[in-house]
Design a protein around this motif. Structure first.
Motif, PDB file in Angstrom:
ATOM      1  N   TYR A 140     -10.546   0.425  -2.919  1.00  0.00           N
ATOM      2  CA  TYR A 140     -11.621   1.400  -2.754  1.00  0.00           C
ATOM      3  C   TYR A 140     -12.987   0.827  -3.092  1.00  0.00           C
ATOM      4  O   TYR A 140     -13.996   1.485  -2.892  1.00  0.00           O
ATOM      5  N   ALA A 141     -13.010  -0.383  -3.670  1.00  0.00           N
ATOM      6  CA  ALA A 141     -14.298  -0.930  -4.105  1.00  0.00           C
ATOM      7  C   ALA A 141     -15.188  -1.144  -2.893  1.00  0.00           C
ATOM      8  O   ALA A 141     -14.719  -1.541  -1.827  1.00  0.00           O
ATOM      9  N   PRO A 142     -16.470  -0.867  -3.024  1.00  0.00           N
ATOM     10  CA  PRO A 142     -17.374  -1.046  -1.896  1.00  0.00           C
ATOM     11  C   PRO A 142     -17.354  -2.504  -1.429  1.00  0.00           C
ATOM     12  O   PRO A 142     -17.580  -3.412  -2.224  1.00  0.00           O
ATOM     13  N   GLY A 164       0.773  -1.236   0.000  1.00  0.00           N
ATOM     14  CA  GLY A 164       0.000   0.000   0.000  1.00  0.00           C
ATOM     15  C   GLY A 164       0.803   1.284   0.000  1.00  0.00           C
ATOM     16  O   GLY A 164       0.747   2.048  -0.969  1.00  0.00           O
ATOM     17  N   PRO A 165       1.576   1.543   1.067  1.00  0.00           N
ATOM     18  CA  PRO A 165       2.223   2.845   1.144  1.00  0.00           C
ATOM     19  C   PRO A 165       3.403   3.018   0.188  1.00  0.00           C
ATOM     20  O   PRO A 165       3.782   4.141  -0.097  1.00  0.00           O
ATOM     21  N   VAL A 221      -5.367  -0.285  -6.551  1.00  0.00           N
ATOM     22  CA  VAL A 221      -5.995   0.802  -5.791  1.00  0.00           C
ATOM     23  C   VAL A 221      -7.524   0.725  -5.878  1.00  0.00           C
ATOM     24  O   VAL A 221      -8.215   0.898  -4.885  1.00  0.00           O
ATOM     25  N   PHE A 222      -8.035   0.434  -7.084  1.00  0.00           N
ATOM     26  CA  PHE A 222      -9.486   0.362  -7.245  1.00  0.00           C
ATOM     27  C   PHE A 222     -10.069  -0.729  -6.347  1.00  0.00           C
ATOM     28  O   PHE A 222     -11.146  -0.585  -5.789  1.00  0.00           O
ATOM     29  N   TRP A 279       4.242   1.119  -2.952  1.00  0.00           N
ATOM     30  CA  TRP A 279       4.394   0.613  -4.315  1.00  0.00           C
ATOM     31  C   TRP A 279       4.478   1.722  -5.355  1.00  0.00           C
ATOM     32  O   TRP A 279       5.171   1.584  -6.355  1.00  0.00           O
ATOM     33  N   GLU A 280       3.811   2.851  -5.106  1.00  0.00           N
ATOM     34  CA  GLU A 280       3.874   3.912  -6.118  1.00  0.00           C
ATOM     35  C   GLU A 280       5.274   4.499  -6.215  1.00  0.00           C
ATOM     36  O   GLU A 280       5.780   4.739  -7.314  1.00  0.00           O
ATOM     37  N   VAL A 283      -0.528  -0.300 -16.436  1.00  0.00           N
ATOM     38  CA  VAL A 283      -1.702   0.526 -16.133  1.00  0.00           C
ATOM     39  C   VAL A 283      -2.712  -0.278 -15.319  1.00  0.00           C
ATOM     40  O   VAL A 283      -3.187   0.163 -14.270  1.00  0.00           O
ATOM     41  N   LEU A 284      -3.005  -1.500 -15.792  1.00  0.00           N
ATOM     42  CA  LEU A 284      -4.040  -2.290 -15.129  1.00  0.00           C
ATOM     43  C   LEU A 284      -3.605  -2.740 -13.739  1.00  0.00           C
ATOM     44  O   LEU A 284      -4.403  -2.770 -12.809  1.00  0.00           O
ATOM     45  N   GLY A 301      -1.601  -1.226 -11.592  1.00  0.00           N
ATOM     46  CA  GLY A 301      -1.689  -0.116 -10.641  1.00  0.00           C
ATOM     47  C   GLY A 301      -3.120   0.238 -10.283  1.00  0.00           C
ATOM     48  O   GLY A 301      -3.486   0.300  -9.107  1.00  0.00           O
ATOM     49  N   VAL A 302      -3.941   0.457 -11.309  1.00  0.00           N
ATOM     50  CA  VAL A 302      -5.304   0.894 -10.993  1.00  0.00           C
ATOM     51  C   VAL A 302      -6.084  -0.227 -10.323  1.00  0.00           C
ATOM     52  O   VAL A 302      -6.881   0.027  -9.426  1.00  0.00           O
ATOM     53  N   TRP A 308     -11.403  -6.842  -9.692  1.00  0.00           N
ATOM     54  CA  TRP A 308     -10.166  -6.048  -9.705  1.00  0.00           C
ATOM     55  C   TRP A 308      -9.003  -6.873  -9.167  1.00  0.00           C
ATOM     56  O   TRP A 308      -7.867  -6.727  -9.607  1.00  0.00           O
TER      57      TRP A 308
END
Lengths: 319, 434
Positions: free
Chosen positions: A105-107, A50-51, A101-102, A53-54, A94-95, A97-98, A118
């Motif tokens: 954040y997914a409900p 989480g903190p 994170v997605f 990888w970016e 791209v996939l 990374g998003v 995801w």
């Protein structure tokens, strides 16, 4: 000057491989999460990545930028000849990374399908991306720029398994109890696969990339030796549950693989047609890349240290 | 579709997509810091909630910006290899510095987002500062590379190869500073008004507690202040463009005939064949003032340039009008908001909230339109008067396929992102900030 710039690019590659490699491996283990502690495994991976990888990921951009600034002709050739695998790899980047994170954040309670979908994308992209990166390195090594050749494919597989191995070792440090044992077992399996991959790839090198082989057995031999020793040591240390030392040894192993490859490949960007010198930018650009390095590192270094201290240090584990 | 068209569309799509997230990556951290700073100063907990929420949104948007930016760093080479082979050494320094800025941003965004409970409040606030600063610097540095494409200088080339470079050429470039300021301000405007619009909509749905009021005020303040400064920087850009790329300025204004005391054109459809403009309103002398600072200054018209070196006049003119129109509307709205706010801060009228909500995307329209003016106005050149776009394109013939994949990819990402942001906002309502 040219060699120093190349060394800068290689160092950034090492940073990317060790740091982001483990993040890709985390994705592999997320996809392969099995057993009664499946969810705990995934949670541990997400917590570890989480903190950081970016920040780890950005090293790739750094490699690209140094490369196209310092060796523009080489970059133009790589991006033309390897366009197909690079495009798919970008898709993977791209996939991956998003999706990571997605998913976070997914409900969680709205059916949960979004989370799973995801998650699957995250895992699949985490395998495909390092595989293609390895295949590109293989294509460059052989000099024929064919990313579907046996050597490219086997290097791709080797890269993907190295990532999985690194991640499993790193995760043993960041988990406890039964989950830790899970990752220990995974590390041992991945370690065995890495050895098998190396034993399979190296003979191919003799046939398909003889210049690389002679470099590996010549100039780069000390580094190759360090790589082999630290790899074996890392597996041994994981077996003995000395995880912190194992992490160090695994990092040194991956570092040696890349540095050894770079030394053996030197001075060719593409064997035998393009050398570092023939692709190099004017002196002034090289000077800028080099002279800005200490200033950049003076800011980046402590920042990274602080990031890892806050999230990876002893204190972080207790909170 | 031929390779050149496919490559151009793919580049436009990728940049047009990335630019939205780049702008959010510049504007959102500033908002989140403002909120946290207010929390530290006043001790009011709702500011902390706001900073947390905006931090989360920043992270969600930052990741899309980061990966689409990574894709772009490769696409430059994948689509325009001859451009990169030539320009790499000159624009490299700007990109190298941007690389550092980006690393710093990524490091501190991790600290900020995950560090709420692991650092002292003060340390946490300071860990957010580098995110806002380096986000802004990244943008400024990338614009530096673009500025060189608009007005290339500071290098020596023979036989199509750069042989010597002035290392600081990027920062001495006349296009850089005006463009950098103009684009940075446009990011703050776009983000400020977009966020204000979101919270205005929330208030229209009855959520009028402190949390929403403060959010609206902060975002509107950012947008309004930046929008008031923008015409000044726009004037500087117009002067610079008139000087360095006269045919671009002429295309923006659909200005065909060279004349002194040239009028500005409001609306109008340019006809490229006859060189005339239909249905437009001419405002005397304004173009001359804008471009030269003199009522009777001479402004070169498109007639002075060979047809194959002119940009697409229709596109540039319309995009320019959209940019200016949206910008002006937002300046007016910002002013209006604060006039009303001074009198009725606790009970903002519904019509004002509706206006803010409807204006939410205008800043982004202006941003995209301005970018289209800059880039389409440079055509047919990829490097102004040095290299034509068609000569830089990759020799590969399979660009159309990847274009299709990118269209699908960015489409899916946009839909997913919107639904996630909505759920983030809904969670907000459920938790019931009071």
């Amino acid at each position: 000057m040219i060699d120093l710039c190349a060394a800068t690019a290689v160092l950034a590659m090492v940073a990317y491989a060790v740091l982001a490699g483990a993040d890709f491996g985390g994705g592999v283990w997320d996809l392969l999460a099995r057993g009664p502690r499946k969810d705990e495994q995934r949670a541990a991976i997400a917590r570890a990545m989480g903190p950081v990888w970016e920040a780890n990921h950005v090293w790739l951009i750094f490699v690209v930028v140094v490369f196209f600034s310092a060796f523009p002709a080489g970059w133009a050739l790589y991006t033309t000849a390897l366009a197909a695998p690079l495009r798919v790899m970008l898709l993977g980047i791209v996939l991956r990374g998003v999706a990571f994170v997605f998913r976070a954040y997914a409900p969680q309670y709205a059916g949960g399908h979004a989370t799973e979908r995801w998650g699957a994308v995250f895992g699949a992209a985490s395998i495909v991306t390092p595989f293609l990166l390895g295949a590109c390195v293989g294509a460059i090594s052989a000099g024929d720029m064919s990313w579907l050749s046996p050597i490219a494919l086997s290097m791709g597989a080797a890269f993907a398994s190295l990532c999985a191995w690194l991640a499993a070792v790193f995760l043993t440090v960041e988990t406890e109890g039964e989950v830790q044992e899970d990752f220990r077992a995974r590390a041992l399996i991945a370690g065995a696969i890495v050895i098998a991959g190396a034993l399979f790839t190296l003979p191919l090198t003799v046939r398909l990339a003889p210049h690389l082989w002679s470099g590996l057995m010549g100039r780069a031999l000390p580094v190759v030796a360090i790589g082999i020793v630290s790899g074996a040591l890392a597996i041994f240390l994981v077996h003995r549950r000395r995880y912190r030392l194992a992490r160090l040894a695994a990092a040194s192993q991956v570092t040696s693989v890349i540095v050894g490859w770079a030394i053996a490949q030197h001075p060719f960007l593409i064997y035998p047609t393009m050398t570092l010198e023939s692709a190099a930018a004017p002196e002034a650009t090289l000077r800028f890349v080099l002279y800005s390095l200490p200033f950049g590192l003076a800011i980046i270094g402590p920042s990274f240290w602080y990031l890892f201290r806050v999230f990876k240090g002893e204190a972080a584990r207790l909170t | 579709m031929n390779a050149l068209t496919a490559a151009r569309v793919q580049m436009e799509l990728s940049l047009g997509f990335h630019i939205v997230f780049a702008a959010l990556g510049i504007g959102m951290p500033l908002l989140m810091l403002l909120a946290e700073w207010l929390h530290l100063r006043t001790g009011e907990p709702h500011y902390r909630e706001l900073a947390k929420k905006w931090g989360k949104a920043t992270a969600l948007l930052f990741v899309v910006g980061a990966v689409s930016g990574t894709a772009l760093s490769f696409e430059l080479g994948l689509l325009w290899p001859k451009f990169m082979a030539f320009a790499g050494p000159v624009v490299g320094p700007a990109f190298a510095l941007e690389g550092y800025a980006f690393l710093i941003e990524a490091i501190f965004i991790g600290l900020y987002l995950y560090g709420w409970d692991r650092m002292t409040p003060r340390a946490h606030f300071w860990s957010g500062v580098p995110v806002a600063v380096s986000g802004m610097l990244s943008g400024v540095l990338v614009v530096g590379a673009n500025a060189w494409m608009q007005s290339p200088r500071g290098y020596t080339a023979t036989n199509g190869k750069v042989i010597d470079v002035d290392m600081f050429a990027t920062f001495k470039n006349p296009s850089w500073l005006p463009l950098a300021i103009h684009s940075t301000l446009s990011c703050y405007i776009a983000v400020g008004f977009a966020v204000a619009g979101v919270y205005a909509l929330g208030m229209l749905r009855g959520r009028r507690e402190k949390y929403h009021r403060s959010a609206l005020l902060l975002a509107a303040a950012l947008g309004a202040i930046a929008s008031v400064l923008q015409p000044l920087s726009g004037h500087k850009v117009a002067e610079m463009v008139g000087h360095t790329q006269p045919e671009k300025l002429a295309a923006m204004e659909a200005h065909y005939k060279t004349q002194s005391g040239a009028p500005a054109l409001l609306g109008g459809l340019p006809d490229d064949k006859t060189g005339e403009v239909h249905y437009g309103i001419h405002i005397p002398k304004v173009l001359s003032i804008l471009a030269t600072g003199d009522l009777n200054g001479t402004v070169k018209g498109l007639e002075e340039f060979p047809r194959d070196e002119r940009p697409n006049v229709m596109l540039c003119h319309i995009a320019f009008q959209v940019m200016v129109g949206c910008g002006m509307a937002l300046i007016g709205l910002g002013g209006l908001f604060f006039l009303v706010w001074r009198k009725r801060r606790d009970d903002l009228p519904r019509w004002l909230l509706w206006m803010l909500a409807l204006a939410a995307p205008l800043g982004f329209f202006a941003l995209e339109a301005g970018w289209i003016v800059t880039e389409a106005g440079r055509q047919p050149w990829i490097i102004y008067r040095v290299m034509r776009t068609r000569d830089a394109v990759t020799p590969r013939t399979d660009v159309g396929v990847t274009l299709l994949v990118y269209v699908l990819l960015y489409g899916v990402l946009t839909v997913a992102l919107i639904s996630l942001l909505r759920s983030l906002a809904k969670k907000d309502a459920k938790e019931g900030h009071t």
